[in-house]
Motif scaffolding. Structure first.
Motif, PDB file in Angstrom:
ATOM      1  N   ILE A 123      12.098  69.830  19.515  1.00 35.58           N
ATOM      2  CA  ILE A 123      13.271  70.716  19.519  1.00 35.58           C
ATOM      3  C   ILE A 123      13.104  71.789  18.453  1.00 35.58           C
ATOM      4  O   ILE A 123      13.410  72.970  18.672  1.00 35.58           O
ATOM      5  CB  ILE A 123      14.558  69.900  19.273  1.00 35.58           C
ATOM      6  N   MET A 124      12.574  71.399  17.288  1.00 33.07           N
ATOM      7  CA  MET A 124      12.392  72.368  16.212  1.00 33.07           C
ATOM      8  C   MET A 124      11.306  73.377  16.556  1.00 33.07           C
ATOM      9  O   MET A 124      11.426  74.570  16.237  1.00 33.07           O
ATOM     10  CB  MET A 124      12.052  71.632  14.915  1.00 33.07           C
ATOM     11  N   ARG A 125      10.238  72.924  17.207  1.00 29.70           N
ATOM     12  CA  ARG A 125       9.187  73.854  17.636  1.00 29.70           C
ATOM     13  C   ARG A 125       9.747  74.887  18.617  1.00 29.70           C
ATOM     14  O   ARG A 125       9.454  76.086  18.523  1.00 29.70           O
ATOM     15  CB  ARG A 125       8.042  73.084  18.303  1.00 29.70           C
ATOM     16  N   GLU A 126      10.567  74.432  19.544  1.00 30.21           N
ATOM     17  CA  GLU A 126      11.183  75.350  20.512  1.00 30.21           C
ATOM     18  C   GLU A 126      12.117  76.327  19.799  1.00 30.21           C
ATOM     19  O   GLU A 126      12.191  77.511  20.148  1.00 30.21           O
ATOM     20  CB  GLU A 126      11.961  74.558  21.565  1.00 30.21           C
ATOM     21  N   GLN A 127      12.827  75.828  18.780  1.00 28.26           N
ATOM     22  CA  GLN A 127      13.709  76.700  18.009  1.00 28.26           C
ATOM     23  C   GLN A 127      12.897  77.764  17.262  1.00 28.26           C
ATOM     24  O   GLN A 127      13.293  78.933  17.194  1.00 28.26           O
ATOM     25  CB  GLN A 127      14.530  75.866  17.029  1.00 28.26           C
ATOM     26  N   MET A 128      11.753  77.375  16.713  1.00 29.38           N
ATOM     27  CA  MET A 128      10.897  78.336  16.013  1.00 29.38           C
ATOM     28  C   MET A 128      10.375  79.407  16.976  1.00 29.38           C
ATOM     29  O   MET A 128      10.335  80.600  16.645  1.00 29.38           O
ATOM     30  CB  MET A 128       9.705  77.623  15.370  1.00 29.38           C
ATOM     31  N   SER A 129      10.003  78.988  18.178  1.00 31.91           N
ATOM     32  CA  SER A 129       9.516  79.946  19.172  1.00 31.91           C
ATOM     33  C   SER A 129      10.615  80.923  19.572  1.00 31.91           C
ATOM     34  O   SER A 129      10.371  82.126  19.728  1.00 31.91           O
ATOM     35  CB  SER A 129       9.000  79.196  20.419  1.00 31.91           C
ATOM     36  N   SER A 130      11.831  80.414  19.719  1.00 32.45           N
ATOM     37  CA  SER A 130      12.964  81.268  20.063  1.00 32.45           C
ATOM     38  C   SER A 130      13.247  82.255  18.938  1.00 32.45           C
ATOM     39  O   SER A 130      13.527  83.434  19.177  1.00 32.45           O
ATOM     40  CB  SER A 130      14.202  80.411  20.344  1.00 32.45           C
ATOM     41  N   LEU A 131      13.169  81.778  17.695  1.00 35.41           N
ATOM     42  CA  LEU A 131      13.369  82.653  16.540  1.00 35.41           C
ATOM     43  C   LEU A 131      12.336  83.776  16.526  1.00 35.41           C
ATOM     44  O   LEU A 131      12.657  84.938  16.254  1.00 35.41           O
ATOM     45  CB  LEU A 131      13.251  81.851  15.246  1.00 35.41           C
ATOM     46  N   ALA A 132      11.088  83.420  16.808  1.00 37.58           N
ATOM     47  CA  ALA A 132      10.017  84.412  16.818  1.00 37.58           C
ATOM     48  C   ALA A 132      10.272  85.484  17.874  1.00 37.58           C
ATOM     49  O   ALA A 132      10.035  86.679  17.644  1.00 37.58           O
ATOM     50  CB  ALA A 132       8.674  83.729  17.067  1.00 37.58           C
ATOM     51  N   GLU A 133      10.774  85.072  19.025  1.00 32.86           N
ATOM     52  CA  GLU A 133      11.093  86.031  20.082  1.00 32.86           C
ATOM     53  C   GLU A 133      12.245  86.939  19.651  1.00 32.86           C
ATOM     54  O   GLU A 133      12.198  88.163  19.839  1.00 32.86           O
ATOM     55  CB  GLU A 133      11.459  85.288  21.374  1.00 32.86           C
ATOM     56  N   ASP A 134      13.279  86.336  19.073  1.00 23.93           N
ATOM     57  CA  ASP A 134      14.430  87.128  18.633  1.00 23.93           C
ATOM     58  C   ASP A 134      14.035  88.109  17.525  1.00 23.93           C
ATOM     59  O   ASP A 134      14.561  89.224  17.457  1.00 23.93           O
ATOM     60  CB  ASP A 134      15.551  86.214  18.134  1.00 23.93           C
ATOM     61  N   ALA A 135      13.127  87.689  16.663  1.00 27.66           N
ATOM     62  CA  ALA A 135      12.719  88.531  15.542  1.00 27.66           C
ATOM     63  C   ALA A 135      12.056  89.821  16.008  1.00 27.66           C
ATOM     64  O   ALA A 135      11.998  90.804  15.253  1.00 27.66           O
ATOM     65  CB  ALA A 135      11.761  87.761  14.633  1.00 27.66           C
ATOM     66  N   GLN A 136      11.558  89.822  17.240  1.00 30.20           N
ATOM     67  CA  GLN A 136      10.855  90.999  17.750  1.00 30.20           C
ATOM     68  C   GLN A 136      11.757  91.926  18.576  1.00 30.20           C
ATOM     69  O   GLN A 136      11.278  92.913  19.129  1.00 30.20           O
ATOM     70  CB  GLN A 136       9.650  90.543  18.578  1.00 30.20           C
ATOM     71  N   ARG A 137      13.047  91.620  18.615  1.00 30.97           N
ATOM     72  CA  ARG A 137      13.989  92.526  19.259  1.00 30.97           C
ATOM     73  C   ARG A 137      14.158  93.785  18.410  1.00 30.97           C
ATOM     74  O   ARG A 137      14.087  93.732  17.176  1.00 30.97           O
ATOM     75  CB  ARG A 137      15.356  91.848  19.439  1.00 30.97           C
ATOM     76  N   GLU A 138      14.408  94.897  19.062  1.00 29.75           N
ATOM     77  CA  GLU A 138      14.539  96.167  18.352  1.00 29.75           C
ATOM     78  C   GLU A 138      15.705  96.172  17.371  1.00 29.75           C
ATOM     79  O   GLU A 138      15.665  96.844  16.334  1.00 29.75           O
ATOM     80  CB  GLU A 138      14.709  97.314  19.357  1.00 29.75           C
ATOM     81  N   ASN A 139      16.764  95.436  17.690  1.00 33.87           N
ATOM     82  CA  ASN A 139      17.961  95.467  16.848  1.00 33.87           C
ATOM     83  C   ASN A 139      18.062  94.272  15.901  1.00 33.87           C
ATOM     84  O   ASN A 139      19.130  93.992  15.355  1.00 33.87           O
ATOM     85  CB  ASN A 139      19.225  95.524  17.715  1.00 33.87           C
TER      86      ASN A 139
END
Length: 278
Positions: free
Chosen positions: A178-194
């Motif tokens: 679950i934590m690995r999936e959360q880290m992957s989601s964070l990484a994706e969100d971090a690359q949003r323009e806003n």
């Protein structure tokens, strides 16, 4: 017991939806069972909604609008207010401000900010909390929390900043996966323009200055360009709007940001952690 508690705690929107749905169902000459079949629910689910034993979910409101709305849009309009009522009382006012904010800046010291949580992480976090809540209440809280993510894709999307203590990234809830999936989601969100996401290193205090020692905070700039700050500790929430106090806390936040890793280095650390074996 849970049904009785829900009836007692039901908010004004839930009660309005229940009364309106019952009135429109009866006006249409439908039994609870017949309405249930039309929108994909059991008769007992319709009964629970009409008595506020189980307030309407967001999905049920969509279906009620299709079958009973008569083009008025009342159930559609109720969706926003129903979601707000599912938040803990301490956060309802802040949730409304956050949804309409032009800037959202958060510093978190213990868990991933709710705006960035995955469903599995939120489930694990709420399930393990104390005092325990019923399965039904947990689902409501998770639904409301995930609904906040609409902010990322809102028209005229706000600038969203998040600073996380490094320890937050290394503190698993539920399971390592679950934590690995959360880290992957964070990484994706971090690359949003806003979005700007930074990590404050665990060893920051070894350098003689750690501006984040006083705890988490959330800074909001509203549509009217008012500046407010939300603080929370032990299930107690405080909304700060006095300009001198807001300014002092905003300066502290700016110092925390200056002590954090750069966005690129922070993303690298998050991606590294996401790739580690559970």
């Amino acid at each position: 017991m849970a049904s009785s508690e829900n009836r007692m705690e039901a908010g004004g929107t839930a009660r309005m939806v229940a009364a309106l749905a019952k009135a429109l169902r009866e006006q249409a000459g439908l039994t609870q069972e017949e309405l249930g079949k039309l929108i994909g629910y059991t008769a007992s689910a319709i009964s629970a909604m009409e008595t506020c034993a189980q307030p309407a979910s967001d999905k049920m409101l969509v279906k009620l609008e299709e079958v009973l709305g008569n083009g008025l849009g009342v159930f559609e309009k109720a969706r926003k207010w129903m979601l707000l009522e599912k938040y803990p009382a301490r956060f309802r006012g802040v949730a409304g401000l956050e949804a309409g904010a032009v800037t959202v800046s958060s510093y978190e010291t213990f868990v991933i900010d709710g705006l960035f949580q995955t469903e599995a992480y939120a489930q694990a976090l709420i399930r393990g909390g104390f005092p325990a809540v019923s399965d039904q209440k947990r689902e409501e809280l998770v639904e409301a929390r995930l609904a906040r993510r609409a902010l990322f894709d809102r028209d005229s999307a706000p600038m969203i900043e998040l600073i996380l203590e490094e320890g937050v990234l290394r503190r698993p809830f539920g399971s390592r996966e679950i934590m690995r999936e959360q880290m992957s989601s964070l990484a994706e969100d971090a690359q949003r323009e806003n979005v700007c996401l930074q990590v404050l290193p665990t060893d920051r205090g070894l350098r003689g200055s750690h501006a984040g020692a006083c705890g988490s905070m959330k800074l909001l700039v509203t549509e009217d360009h008012d500046h407010v700050i939300y603080l929370e500790i032990e299930d107690q929430g405080l909304l700060v709007s006095d300009p001198p106090e807001v300014a002092q806390l905003a300066h502290r936040y700016a110092k925390i940001r200056s002590q954090a890793l750069s966005p690129d280095d922070s993303l690298g650390l998050i991606e590294k952690l996401a790739g580690e074996e559970p």
